[in-house]
Design a protein around this motif. Structure first.
Motif, PDB file in Angstrom:
ATOM      1  N   THR A 123       0.835  -1.204   0.000  1.00 39.32           N
ATOM      2  CA  THR A 123       0.000   0.000   0.000  1.00 39.32           C
ATOM      3  C   THR A 123       0.864   1.246   0.000  1.00 39.32           C
ATOM      4  OG1 THR A 123      -1.842  -1.077   1.130  1.00 39.32           O
ATOM      5  CG2 THR A 123      -1.691   1.308   1.365  1.00 39.32           C
ATOM      6  N   LEU A 124       0.515   2.178  -0.890  1.00 39.29           N
ATOM      7  CA  LEU A 124       1.166   3.486  -0.932  1.00 39.29           C
ATOM      8  C   LEU A 124       0.265   4.564  -0.310  1.00 39.29           C
ATOM      9  CD1 LEU A 124       2.518   3.350  -4.586  1.00 39.29           C
ATOM     10  CD2 LEU A 124       3.795   2.951  -2.469  1.00 39.29           C
ATOM     11  N   ARG A 125      -1.042   4.441  -0.520  1.00 41.06           N
ATOM     12  CA  ARG A 125      -2.002   5.420   0.000  1.00 41.06           C
ATOM     13  C   ARG A 125      -3.288   4.689   0.337  1.00 41.06           C
ATOM     14  NH1 ARG A 125      -4.190  10.971  -3.036  1.00 41.06           N
ATOM     15  NH2 ARG A 125      -5.054  11.893  -1.130  1.00 41.06           N
ATOM     16  N   LEU A 126      -3.871   5.021   1.486  1.00 40.08           N
ATOM     17  CA  LEU A 126      -5.087   4.356   1.931  1.00 40.08           C
ATOM     18  C   LEU A 126      -6.086   5.419   2.381  1.00 40.08           C
ATOM     19  CD1 LEU A 126      -5.363   1.149   3.910  1.00 40.08           C
ATOM     20  CD2 LEU A 126      -6.622   3.117   4.707  1.00 40.08           C
ATOM     21  N   ILE A 127      -7.292   5.383   1.795  1.00 38.50           N
ATOM     22  CA  ILE A 127      -8.330   6.366   2.100  1.00 38.50           C
ATOM     23  C   ILE A 127      -9.615   5.619   2.440  1.00 38.50           C
ATOM     24  CG2 ILE A 127      -9.638   8.352   1.251  1.00 38.50           C
ATOM     25  CD1 ILE A 127      -7.385   8.584  -0.966  1.00 38.50           C
ATOM     26  N   ARG A 128     -10.125   5.804   3.665  1.00 37.43           N
ATOM     27  CA  ARG A 128     -11.422   5.205   4.015  1.00 37.43           C
ATOM     28  C   ARG A 128     -12.509   6.117   3.463  1.00 37.43           C
ATOM     29  NH1 ARG A 128     -12.106   2.956   9.729  1.00 37.43           N
ATOM     30  NH2 ARG A 128     -11.887   5.109  10.361  1.00 37.43           N
ATOM     31  N   VAL A 129     -13.407   5.539   2.656  1.00 36.97           N
ATOM     32  CA  VAL A 129     -14.431   6.338   1.988  1.00 36.97           C
ATOM     33  C   VAL A 129     -15.855   6.018   2.452  1.00 36.97           C
ATOM     34  CG1 VAL A 129     -13.044   6.802  -0.073  1.00 36.97           C
ATOM     35  CG2 VAL A 129     -14.510   4.750   0.008  1.00 36.97           C
ATOM     36  N   ARG A 130     -16.036   4.941   3.247  1.00 36.02           N
ATOM     37  CA  ARG A 130     -17.388   4.580   3.667  1.00 36.02           C
ATOM     38  C   ARG A 130     -17.346   3.770   4.948  1.00 36.02           C
ATOM     39  NH1 ARG A 130     -18.692   1.448  -0.444  1.00 36.02           N
ATOM     40  NH2 ARG A 130     -19.071   3.235  -1.773  1.00 36.02           N
ATOM     41  N   ILE A 131     -18.314   4.043   5.825  1.00 38.97           N
ATOM     42  CA  ILE A 131     -18.565   3.222   7.008  1.00 38.97           C
ATOM     43  C   ILE A 131     -20.043   2.865   6.949  1.00 38.97           C
ATOM     44  CG2 ILE A 131     -18.646   3.117   9.529  1.00 38.97           C
ATOM     45  CD1 ILE A 131     -16.321   5.146   9.565  1.00 38.97           C
ATOM     46  N   GLY A 132     -20.356   1.553   6.927  1.00 42.04           N
ATOM     47  CA  GLY A 132     -21.732   1.140   6.675  1.00 42.04           C
ATOM     48  C   GLY A 132     -22.102   1.634   5.286  1.00 42.04           C
ATOM     49  N   SER A 133     -23.229   2.331   5.188  1.00 41.29           N
ATOM     50  CA  SER A 133     -23.568   2.919   3.883  1.00 41.29           C
ATOM     51  C   SER A 133     -23.409   4.438   3.905  1.00 41.29           C
ATOM     52  CB  SER A 133     -24.990   2.521   3.464  1.00 41.29           C
ATOM     53  OG  SER A 133     -25.919   2.963   4.408  1.00 41.29           O
ATOM     54  N   PHE A 134     -22.751   4.964   4.954  1.00 39.28           N
ATOM     55  CA  PHE A 134     -22.473   6.405   5.010  1.00 39.28           C
ATOM     56  C   PHE A 134     -21.148   6.671   4.318  1.00 39.28           C
ATOM     57  CE2 PHE A 134     -20.533  10.197   6.831  1.00 39.28           C
ATOM     58  CZ  PHE A 134     -21.525  11.114   6.545  1.00 39.28           C
ATOM     59  N   GLU A 135     -21.167   7.582   3.335  1.00 39.12           N
ATOM     60  CA  GLU A 135     -19.980   7.864   2.532  1.00 39.12           C
ATOM     61  C   GLU A 135     -19.323   9.182   2.913  1.00 39.12           C
ATOM     62  OE1 GLU A 135     -20.568   7.438  -1.639  1.00 39.12           O
ATOM     63  OE2 GLU A 135     -21.521   5.483  -1.426  1.00 39.12           O
ATOM     64  N   LEU A 136     -18.020   9.238   2.719  1.00 39.45           N
ATOM     65  CA  LEU A 136     -17.242  10.451   2.947  1.00 39.45           C
ATOM     66  C   LEU A 136     -17.780  11.603   2.111  1.00 39.45           C
ATOM     67  CD1 LEU A 136     -14.694  11.792   4.182  1.00 39.45           C
ATOM     68  CD2 LEU A 136     -13.410  10.857   2.251  1.00 39.45           C
ATOM     69  N   GLY A 137     -18.164  11.295   0.879  1.00 40.71           N
ATOM     70  CA  GLY A 137     -18.768  12.296   0.002  1.00 40.71           C
ATOM     71  C   GLY A 137     -17.842  13.473  -0.267  1.00 40.71           C
ATOM     72  N   ALA A 138     -18.401  14.682  -0.213  1.00 37.70           N
ATOM     73  CA  ALA A 138     -17.667  15.892  -0.586  1.00 37.70           C
ATOM     74  C   ALA A 138     -16.922  16.538   0.581  1.00 37.70           C
ATOM     75  CB  ALA A 138     -18.636  16.901  -1.203  1.00 37.70           C
ATOM     76  N   LEU A 139     -16.873  15.869   1.729  1.00 39.13           N
ATOM     77  CA  LEU A 139     -16.163  16.426   2.877  1.00 39.13           C
ATOM     78  C   LEU A 139     -14.688  16.560   2.517  1.00 39.13           C
ATOM     79  CD1 LEU A 139     -17.133  17.242   5.712  1.00 39.13           C
ATOM     80  CD2 LEU A 139     -16.472  14.976   6.501  1.00 39.13           C
ATOM     81  N   LYS A 140     -14.166  17.762   2.599  1.00 36.56           N
ATOM     82  CA  LYS A 140     -12.779  18.025   2.213  1.00 36.56           C
ATOM     83  C   LYS A 140     -11.819  17.618   3.336  1.00 36.56           C
ATOM     84  CE  LYS A 140     -13.655  21.899  -0.956  1.00 36.56           C
ATOM     85  NZ  LYS A 140     -14.769  21.281  -1.530  1.00 36.56           N
ATOM     86  N   VAL A 141     -10.578  17.387   2.975  1.00 37.97           N
ATOM     87  CA  VAL A 141      -9.545  17.004   3.933  1.00 37.97           C
ATOM     88  C   VAL A 141      -9.497  18.031   5.063  1.00 37.97           C
ATOM     89  CG1 VAL A 141      -7.073  16.607   4.257  1.00 37.97           C
ATOM     90  CG2 VAL A 141      -8.194  15.816   2.169  1.00 37.97           C
ATOM     91  N   GLY A 142      -9.577  17.543   6.313  1.00 40.31           N
ATOM     92  CA  GLY A 142      -9.524  18.413   7.486  1.00 40.31           C
ATOM     93  C   GLY A 142     -10.870  18.984   7.900  1.00 40.31           C
ATOM     94  N   GLU A 143     -11.924  18.756   7.119  1.00 43.91           N
ATOM     95  CA  GLU A 143     -13.255  19.269   7.470  1.00 43.91           C
ATOM     96  C   GLU A 143     -14.041  18.245   8.267  1.00 43.91           C
ATOM     97  OE1 GLU A 143     -14.389  22.281   3.787  1.00 43.91           O
ATOM     98  OE2 GLU A 143     -15.365  20.323   3.876  1.00 43.91           O
ATOM     99  N   TRP A 144     -14.974  18.743   9.079  1.00 48.32           N
ATOM    100  CA  TRP A 144     -15.877  17.880   9.819  1.00 48.32           C
ATOM    101  C   TRP A 144     -17.249  18.540   9.889  1.00 48.32           C
ATOM    102  CZ3 TRP A 144     -18.090  19.607  14.424  1.00 48.32           C
ATOM    103  CH2 TRP A 144     -17.461  20.685  15.068  1.00 48.32           C
ATOM    104  N   ARG A 145     -18.244  17.689  10.142  1.00 49.56           N
ATOM    105  CA  ARG A 145     -19.600  18.189  10.317  1.00 49.56           C
ATOM    106  C   ARG A 145     -20.401  17.204  11.143  1.00 49.56           C
ATOM    107  NH1 ARG A 145     -23.415  15.714   7.397  1.00 49.56           N
ATOM    108  NH2 ARG A 145     -22.826  14.495   5.587  1.00 49.56           N
ATOM    109  N   GLU A 146     -21.408  17.739  11.825  1.00 49.85           N
ATOM    110  CA  GLU A 146     -22.299  16.889  12.601  1.00 49.85           C
ATOM    111  C   GLU A 146     -23.236  16.170  11.647  1.00 49.85           C
ATOM    112  OE1 GLU A 146     -25.296  17.172  16.441  1.00 49.85           O
ATOM    113  OE2 GLU A 146     -23.992  18.860  15.961  1.00 49.85           O
ATOM    114  N   MET A 147     -23.458  14.895  11.898  1.00 45.41           N
ATOM    115  CA  MET A 147     -24.324  14.083  11.049  1.00 45.41           C
ATOM    116  C   MET A 147     -25.772  14.204  11.510  1.00 45.41           C
ATOM    117  SD  MET A 147     -21.796  10.769  10.841  1.00 45.41           S
ATOM    118  CE  MET A 147     -22.953   9.724   9.968  1.00 45.41           C
ATOM    119  N   ASN A 148     -26.703  14.081  10.562  1.00 46.55           N
ATOM    120  CA  ASN A 148     -28.122  14.102  10.917  1.00 46.55           C
ATOM    121  C   ASN A 148     -28.594  12.675  11.208  1.00 46.55           C
ATOM    122  OD1 ASN A 148     -29.139  12.815   8.483  1.00 46.55           O
ATOM    123  ND2 ASN A 148     -28.774  14.745   7.415  1.00 46.55           N
TER     124      ASN A 148
END
Length: 187
Positions: free
Chosen positions: A153-178
């Motif tokens: 592995t050279l680069r590893l990015i987690r993009v989904r947990i369950g069926s919730f996706e990272l989507g358009a959240l930019k690197v270093g950003e966070w938000r409260e989930m509904n």
């Protein structure tokens, strides 16, 4: 409260430093009461969840619950069908643990911004991407699995947990989930 965070490369998945100068979750302005649900290695990036809800960590990470986690993995070399079949079949022995079956398939280069620092480049050896979905998460497991089939592995990015996706959240950003997004984790 559950927070989705796009963890950058080089940030510990904890609020305290192991060594002076390390970057931690403390620099991102999270509410004081939250803690990370699981971890991503220092050299991994992507979706991590934080919460202030007691017991949520156990509920999410308990292997018997079988919550899937999907990663996009850039590997050294042109990954082949045999390697993805070996990953998918399970049964790789990594540090005394036999991996469970997972989903692994070659994928196109995702449109993520370049990592800082950049992934090493070798003119003679191509890189390729694999999408992997696991229902277990031992320490550095994805990295050890790809190395075990000949594609470190050279680069590893987690993009989904369950069926919730990272989507358009930019690197270093966070938000409260509904509530609808939180329920997607458990599907």
């Amino acid at each position: 409260m559950v927070i989705a965070f796009h963890k950058p490369y080089g940030v510990l998945s904890q609020f305290t430093q192991d060594q002076p100068g390390q970057r931690t979750l403390a620099e991102f302005g999270f509410p004081a009461s939250v803690y990370p649900l699981g971890r991503l290695d220092l050299d991994s990036e992507g979706l991590i969840l934080l919460s202030d809800e007691p017991g949520m960590n156990n509920r999410l990470l308990d292997p018997s619950a079988g919550h899937s986690r999907t990663y996009l993995v850039q590997v050294d070399g042109a990954v082949d069908l045999e390697a993805t079949q070996r990953l998918s079949k399970g049964g790789l022995v990594i540090k005394g643990h036999r991996t469970l079956p997972c989903r692994a398939a070659p994928c196109n280069d995702p449109d993520f911004p370049p990592r800082d620092p950049p992934v090493r480049f070798r003119k003679e050896i191509p890189t390729s991407w694999v999408e992997m979905t696991l229902k277990e998460g031992k320490n550095r497991q994805v990295r050890r699995m790809t190395a075990a089939v000949g594609f470190p592995t050279l680069r590893l990015i987690r993009v989904r947990i369950g069926s919730f996706e990272l989507g358009a959240l930019k690197v270093g950003e966070w938000r409260e989930m509904n509530p609808t997004e939180i329920s997607a984790i458990w599907k």
